[in-house]
Design a protein around this motif. Structure first.
Motif, PDB file in Angstrom:
ATOM      1  N   GLN A  35      31.404  49.045  42.961  1.00 41.24           N
ATOM      2  CA  GLN A  35      32.634  48.327  42.415  1.00 41.24           C
ATOM      3  C   GLN A  35      32.576  46.914  42.634  1.00 41.24           C
ATOM      4  N   THR A  36      31.969  46.423  43.563  1.00 40.70           N
ATOM      5  CA  THR A  36      31.822  44.944  43.900  1.00 40.70           C
ATOM      6  C   THR A  36      31.211  44.392  42.653  1.00 40.70           C
ATOM      7  N   LEU A  37      30.111  44.933  42.231  1.00 43.00           N
ATOM      8  CA  LEU A  37      29.102  44.413  41.087  1.00 43.00           C
ATOM      9  C   LEU A  37      29.940  44.480  39.783  1.00 43.00           C
TER      10      LEU A  37
ATOM     11  N   ASP B  64      40.723  44.054  44.009  1.00 40.16           N
ATOM     12  CA  ASP B  64      39.889  43.671  42.994  1.00 40.16           C
ATOM     13  C   ASP B  64      40.315  43.962  41.439  1.00 40.16           C
ATOM     14  N   TYR B  65      41.459  44.362  41.313  1.00 44.60           N
ATOM     15  CA  TYR B  65      42.265  44.667  40.046  1.00 44.60           C
ATOM     16  C   TYR B  65      43.044  43.151  39.844  1.00 44.60           C
ATOM     17  N   GLU B  66      42.925  42.297  40.716  1.00 46.90           N
ATOM     18  CA  GLU B  66      44.016  40.980  40.762  1.00 46.90           C
ATOM     19  C   GLU B  66      42.852  39.912  40.240  1.00 46.90           C
ATOM     20  N   ILE B  67      41.798  39.889  39.864  1.00 43.65           N
ATOM     21  CA  ILE B  67      40.720  38.756  39.878  1.00 43.65           C
ATOM     22  C   ILE B  67      41.410  37.873  38.730  1.00 43.65           C
ATOM     23  N   GLU B  68      41.824  38.367  37.606  1.00 44.28           N
ATOM     24  CA  GLU B  68      42.426  37.225  36.576  1.00 44.28           C
ATOM     25  C   GLU B  68      43.397  36.429  37.255  1.00 44.28           C
ATOM     26  N   GLU B  69      44.535  36.993  37.739  1.00 45.99           N
ATOM     27  CA  GLU B  69      45.537  36.323  38.360  1.00 45.99           C
ATOM     28  C   GLU B  69      44.931  35.229  39.537  1.00 45.99           C
ATOM     29  N   MET B  70      44.166  35.573  40.384  1.00 44.80           N
ATOM     30  CA  MET B  70      43.318  34.729  41.211  1.00 44.80           C
ATOM     31  C   MET B  70      42.658  33.604  40.732  1.00 44.80           C
ATOM     32  N   VAL B  71      41.949  33.734  39.617  1.00 49.84           N
ATOM     33  CA  VAL B  71      41.284  32.517  39.041  1.00 49.84           C
ATOM     34  C   VAL B  71      41.996  31.581  38.198  1.00 49.84           C
ATOM     35  N   GLN B  72      43.082  32.155  37.677  1.00 40.53           N
ATOM     36  CA  GLN B  72      44.501  31.511  37.157  1.00 40.53           C
ATOM     37  C   GLN B  72      45.108  30.516  38.068  1.00 40.53           C
TER      38      GLN B  72
ATOM     39  N   ILE C 251      33.891  32.490  47.900  1.00 41.35           N
ATOM     40  CA  ILE C 251      34.740  33.378  47.867  1.00 41.35           C
ATOM     41  C   ILE C 251      34.100  34.790  48.035  1.00 41.35           C
ATOM     42  N   SER C 252      34.428  35.522  48.924  1.00 44.42           N
ATOM     43  CA  SER C 252      33.766  36.775  49.681  1.00 44.42           C
ATOM     44  C   SER C 252      34.250  38.192  48.599  1.00 44.42           C
ATOM     45  N   VAL C 253      33.443  38.822  48.141  1.00 43.06           N
ATOM     46  CA  VAL C 253      33.738  40.012  47.151  1.00 43.06           C
ATOM     47  C   VAL C 253      33.080  41.232  48.151  1.00 43.06           C
ATOM     48  N   GLY C 254      34.234  41.967  48.598  1.00 41.36           N
ATOM     49  CA  GLY C 254      33.555  43.046  49.122  1.00 41.36           C
ATOM     50  C   GLY C 254      34.510  43.546  50.241  1.00 41.36           C
ATOM     51  N   GLY C 255      34.278  43.483  51.644  1.00 45.51           N
ATOM     52  CA  GLY C 255      35.318  43.894  52.827  1.00 45.51           C
ATOM     53  C   GLY C 255      35.179  42.916  53.745  1.00 45.51           C
ATOM     54  N   ASP C 256      35.677  43.288  55.001  1.00 41.88           N
ATOM     55  CA  ASP C 256      35.501  42.345  55.958  1.00 41.88           C
ATOM     56  C   ASP C 256      34.094  41.970  56.536  1.00 41.88           C
ATOM     57  N   GLY C 257      33.169  42.795  56.234  1.00 44.62           N
ATOM     58  CA  GLY C 257      31.858  42.668  56.821  1.00 44.62           C
ATOM     59  C   GLY C 257      31.274  41.482  55.817  1.00 44.62           C
ATOM     60  N   THR C 258      31.539  41.441  54.716  1.00 47.77           N
ATOM     61  CA  THR C 258      31.112  40.705  53.509  1.00 47.77           C
ATOM     62  C   THR C 258      31.629  39.179  53.894  1.00 47.77           C
ATOM     63  N   LEU C 259      32.814  39.163  54.281  1.00 51.74           N
ATOM     64  CA  LEU C 259      33.609  38.026  54.635  1.00 51.74           C
ATOM     65  C   LEU C 259      32.839  37.073  55.937  1.00 51.74           C
ATOM     66  N   LEU C 260      32.702  38.301  56.848  1.00 50.17           N
ATOM     67  CA  LEU C 260      32.007  37.683  57.996  1.00 50.17           C
ATOM     68  C   LEU C 260      30.500  37.136  57.759  1.00 50.17           C
TER      69      LEU C 260
END
Length: 270
Positions: free
Chosen positions: A14-16, A82-90, A42-51
């Protein structure tokens, strides 16, 4: 300020899928990717990815902001789904980014054989354990002996990290506006011979901890998700770090909302 973005992601399917969309949208918005000198990570994944993202850029905390995209089951540090990427980049394209900062933990390890001390920063927590043997350690607060601990280990956490391992060993949940750290015991021995406080301790930002260890070669120190086996350790020192992590706050979820969403959920359905 020209926005330059670095992306840290896990390899889940799902991340890919989200990554492909994110790269495409960033290119359309003329927001460049710069993995070496970003001002937004920008971290894409979960809390482990953010760490992982935090530790990768921990030497550049004055220059970078962090934000997280959640593609798993639970993301305490992530503000976007993950379904809000378009709004985030805007929003990245159209809005001036504001930030909120959280305390970090400074971890210093000193040694008995004269080797240089090592310094780390933790976003969540640091623990000390000793193989399969009871750990014995003297706990000092501001260089004054507070107790002699016997048990499985000790955990020292930040306020945001108070919801992680600290909570599972009985520590309190602390709001990140409180500039402090928390010491929690891991399975301490308490009987007629051996006594500890038994409760977690909230330590102020102008205090510090020293955990003095008995000589042994089987200690393990963790700093967030990093396992650091150590030999010839004399002590581990903790204090609230002078550095802080900054998150993009344009859509930053209220801390207690995060706690409620992560651990309680929909009250009406329970």
């Amino acid at each position: 300020m020209t926005l330059k973005v670095a992306i840290v992601a896990n390899q889940e399917p799902q991340t890919l899928r989200v990554l492909n969309q994110l790269y495409h949208l960033l290119a359309e918005a003329n927001i460049p990717i710069d993995q070496d000198q970003p001002n937004l990570v920008i971290s894409v994944g979960g809390d482990g990815t953010l760490l992982s993202a935090f530790h990768r850029y921990s030497e550049h905390l004055e220059e970078v902001l962090f934000m997280g995209v959640h593609t798993g089951h639970l993301g305490f540090y992530t503000d976007w789904r993950d379904y809000e990427i378009e709004e985030m980049v805007q929003k990245l394209r159209d809005e001036t980014l504001t930030s909120t900062s959280y305390p970090l933990l400074e971890v210093r390890i000193t040694y008995t054989d004269g080797q240089p001390e090592r310094r780390f920063l933790a976003l969540n927590e640091s623990t000390i354990k000793r193989g399969n043997t009871t750990m014995v350690a003297d706990v000092y607060i501001r260089d004054e002996l507070f107790e002699r601990f016997r048990g499985d280990g000790l955990s020292v956490s930040t306020p945001t990290g108070s919801t992680a391992y600290n909570k599972s060993v009985g520590g309190a949940v602390i709001h990140p506006s409180i500039n402090a750290m928390q010491l929690a015991e891991i399975a301490s021995l308490n009987n007629r011979l051996f006594r500890t406080l038994g409760s977690s301790l909230v330590i102020a930002a102008d205090d510090w901890l020293k955990i003095a260890l008995q000589p042994s070669g089987d200690y393990f120190v963790t700093v967030d998700q990093l396992d650091i086996p150590q030999d010839q350790m004399a002590a581990v020192h903790y204090r609230v770090a002078k550095e802080r992590i900054r998150f993009v706050s344009n859509r930053h979820m209220h801390f207690w909302h995060r706690v409620q969403d992560a651990f309680i959920g929909d009250i009406e359905k329970s």
